[in-house]
Design an enzyme around this catalytic site. Structure first.
Site, PDB file in Angstrom:
ATOM      1  N   CYS A  60       0.854  -1.191   0.000  1.00 50.65           N
ATOM      2  CA  CYS A  60       0.000   0.000   0.000  1.00 50.65           C
ATOM      3  C   CYS A  60       0.894   1.247   0.000  1.00 50.65           C
ATOM      4  CB  CYS A  60      -0.873   0.001   1.251  1.00 50.65           C
ATOM      5  SG  CYS A  60       0.143  -0.019   2.745  1.00 50.65           S
ATOM      6  N   HIS A  90       4.911  -5.236   8.816  1.00 49.72           N
ATOM      7  CA  HIS A  90       4.846  -6.625   9.271  1.00 49.72           C
ATOM      8  C   HIS A  90       5.036  -7.600   8.117  1.00 49.72           C
ATOM      9  CE1 HIS A  90       2.635  -5.464  13.192  1.00 49.72           C
ATOM     10  NE2 HIS A  90       3.937  -5.455  13.350  1.00 49.72           N
ATOM     11  N   HIS A 183      -0.713  -4.491  19.156  1.00 44.22           N
ATOM     12  CA  HIS A 183      -0.183  -4.022  17.869  1.00 44.22           C
ATOM     13  C   HIS A 183       0.506  -2.662  18.038  1.00 44.22           C
ATOM     14  CE1 HIS A 183      -0.093  -2.748  13.666  1.00 44.22           C
ATOM     15  NE2 HIS A 183      -0.340  -3.997  13.317  1.00 44.22           N
ATOM     16  N   GLU A 185       0.745  -0.143  16.130  1.00 40.43           N
ATOM     17  CA  GLU A 185      -0.033   1.048  15.733  1.00 40.43           C
ATOM     18  C   GLU A 185      -1.011   1.451  16.835  1.00 40.43           C
ATOM     19  OE1 GLU A 185      -2.320   0.911  11.955  1.00 40.43           O
ATOM     20  OE2 GLU A 185      -3.742   2.197  13.000  1.00 40.43           O
ATOM     21  N   THR A 250      -6.130   1.306  11.867  1.00 39.70           N
ATOM     22  CA  THR A 250      -6.477   1.465  10.446  1.00 39.70           C
ATOM     23  C   THR A 250      -6.743   0.155   9.706  1.00 39.70           C
ATOM     24  OG1 THR A 250      -4.123   1.410   9.969  1.00 39.70           O
ATOM     25  CG2 THR A 250      -5.133   3.590  10.154  1.00 39.70           C
ATOM     26  N   SER A 318       0.670  -9.384  11.011  1.00 44.56           N
ATOM     27  CA  SER A 318       0.094  -8.322  10.182  1.00 44.56           C
ATOM     28  C   SER A 318      -1.418  -8.293  10.361  1.00 44.56           C
ATOM     29  CB  SER A 318       0.456  -8.577   8.714  1.00 44.56           C
ATOM     30  OG  SER A 318      -0.418  -7.860   7.880  1.00 44.56           O
ATOM     31  N   SER A 319      -1.910  -7.174  10.871  1.00 47.99           N
ATOM     32  CA  SER A 319      -3.344  -7.063  11.150  1.00 47.99           C
ATOM     33  C   SER A 319      -4.164  -7.114   9.864  1.00 47.99           C
ATOM     34  CB  SER A 319      -3.613  -5.758  11.901  1.00 47.99           C
ATOM     35  OG  SER A 319      -4.983  -5.554  12.031  1.00 47.99           O
ATOM     36  N   SER A 381       1.557  -5.542   3.256  1.00 51.04           N
ATOM     37  CA  SER A 381       3.015  -5.505   3.383  1.00 51.04           C
ATOM     38  C   SER A 381       3.679  -6.665   2.645  1.00 51.04           C
ATOM     39  CB  SER A 381       3.405  -5.513   4.866  1.00 51.04           C
ATOM     40  OG  SER A 381       2.707  -6.529   5.537  1.00 51.04           O
TER      41      SER A 381
HETATM   42  S1  SF4 Z   1      -2.403   2.599   7.505  1.00 59.07           S
HETATM   43 FE1  SF4 Z   1      -1.127   0.765   7.230  1.00 59.07          FE
HETATM   44  S2  SF4 Z   1      -2.222  -0.490   5.714  1.00 59.07           S
HETATM   45 FE2  SF4 Z   1      -3.092   1.593   5.613  1.00 59.07          FE
HETATM   46  S3  SF4 Z   1      -1.975   2.648   3.987  1.00 59.07           S
HETATM   47 FE3  SF4 Z   1      -0.918   3.079   5.909  1.00 59.07          FE
HETATM   48  S4  SF4 Z   1       0.654   1.482   6.123  1.00 59.07           S
HETATM   49 FE4  SF4 Z   1      -0.807   0.809   4.570  1.00 59.07          FE
END
Ligand code: SF4
Length: 415
Positions: A60, A90, A183, A185, A250, A318-319, A381
């Site tokens: 992404c 991840h 996690h 994040e 997210t 990885s979520s 990822s």
């Molecule tokens: S929040 Fe995570 S999955 Fe979404 S664009 Fe950003 S890095 Fe990618």
């Protein structure tokens, strides 16, 4: 054949070995020739094998940005110590490659120390992962005088959640974070709201239901025990549920996020009445990122197909990958693998069991039929090259030769 139109997209410079001849090429062709909202799957036929690939999968925006910064930093600073707070994204292949090239990880994903902060000084480079990091880590870095501006890979979609939360906090809302407490994040999100804001992390709808009992005063005891480590200091269960706002990690499952938001709306309506509702719950749309939404929407386009076997590739922590696995498992026999290397032979596979959180061995996993339909995809990822090697390995096990040029030529005919 129609001429391929060019669209302007932000491009990133990534190592070539993350790209692939079929998967990346098909993705590029679809990107430039189709509407972004076309979620139909790609079908590639190789002999008796059909490979269905969702429209959106793999790297992404945030992941590409983070990877580009890491490799650029390595290239530009051959004489410096380069540290990453923890895994940049991840994906084990990407993290291993960065380690091999000399980047040192300071912490494990769990937060456990690998290299103590005392070993780092202001001449070193510290890269912030795509998930962002905690305020506590940033304070240490700033105190040491380390400049992170060029090395902060925090995804803008994560920062957007922090901004949303802080906006709600200014209006005295308590923040409920729907996310995985372990996690990186979610830990970073929890920590990046200003410290006076009451905030709490819930994992799922079951916990939302449990929390609602405290909101409605139907339950009083054990609040701090149940949500230990997931509530802000001085959280007051009597006073802090008058106004609530929900944000998410997210990469959660879209349906669950929606269910939780709707559920809390009903709870606040029950407590304060419909006329007062808007004074007690913030009108927050979900904070899932675009990649989570697109990847989940596109994989759902495949659920009515007669898929014999699905492979989802990505890091086990990885979520966003685990949400794709959850969706697939509802419909097909699905294997969650970190890469094609987990297909040990045509007879044996090692895959990750999400319920037991361990890798398991499975024998005779490949179907034996005249025509076989596979679904292959990867999380945000996962490099395209991993997916391509997976496709190649499956073809090899079925003795199906691959003519990459012809596959692309055939694919282009539809445009
Ligand atoms: S929040 Fe995570 S999955 Fe979404 S664009 Fe950003 S890095 Fe990618």
């Amino acid at each position: 054949m129609k001429k391929t139109k060019k669209k302007k997209l932000k491009s990133f410079v990534l190592p070539k070995y993350y790209e692939s001849k079929i998967i990346s090429e098909v993705k590029n062709i679809r990107t430039v020739n189709e509407k972004r909202t076309d979620y139909s799957p790609t079908k590639l036929t190789i002999g008796k094998l059909n490979f269905y690939i969702p429209k959106y999968f793999g790297f992404c925006f945030g992941v590409k940005n983070a990877i580009e910064i890491c490799y650029k930093t390595l290239e530009e600073n051959p004489d410096k110590n380069i540290y990453l707070i923890s895994e940049v994204i991840h994906n084990p292949d990407v993290n291993d490659d960065l380690k091999e090239k000399g980047i040192i990880f300071l912490q494990k994903s769990s937060g456990e120390t690998i290299v103590p902060w005392k070993n780092i000084d202001k001449n070193d480079i510290v890269i912030i992962p795509a998930f962002g990091t905690t305020k506590e880590n940033m304070e240490i870095i700033n105190k040491k005088g380390i400049k992170t501006k060029s090395y902060d890979t925090t995804c803008p979609f994560v920062t957007k959640v922090w901004n949303r939360g802080n906006y709600l906090a200014e209006k005295n809302y308590t923040i409920i974070i729907h996310g995985k407490p372990e996690h990186e994040e979610t830990k970073a999100t929890f920590s990046n709201f200003s410290s006076e804001i009451p905030r709490i992390i819930i994992k799922n709808i079951q916990e939302a239901k449990l929390l609602s009992k405290y909101i409605l005063d139907e339950r009083k005891k054990d609040f701090k025990k149940i949500f230990k480590g997931r509530i802000s200091e001085n959280f007051n269960q009597k006073k802090d549920f008058k106004k609530i706002g929900v944000v998410n990690q997210t990469t959660m499952l879209a349906e669950e996020t929606q269910e939780i938001s709707n559920f809390f709306e009903k709870i606040m309506e029950k407590k304060y009445g419909i006329d007062n509702l808007k004074n007690h719950i913030a009108n927050t749309r979900d904070t899932l990122c675009y990649a989570t939404n697109e990847n989940q929407t596109s994989i759902k386009q495949l659920i009515d197909l007669d898929i014999d076997l699905a492979f989802i590739t990505g890091g086990y922590n990885s979520s966003n990958t685990s949400q794709l696995v959850k969706i697939c498992e509802n419909y097909f026999k699905t294997y969650f693998i970190s890469s094609e290397k987990k297909l040990i032979s045509e007879k044996e596979i090692i895959h990750f069991d999400m319920a037991d959180k361990i890798e398991k061995k499975h024998l005779n996993y490949l179907p034996n039929k005249k025509k076989i339909n596979f679904l292959i995809s990867g999380g945000a990822s996962c490099p395209d090259s991993v997916l391509e090697r997976l496709l190649e390995k499956i073809c090899k096990y079925y003795n199906q030769p691959i003519d990459k040029k012809k596959i692309i030529q055939d694919f282009l005919k539809k445009y």
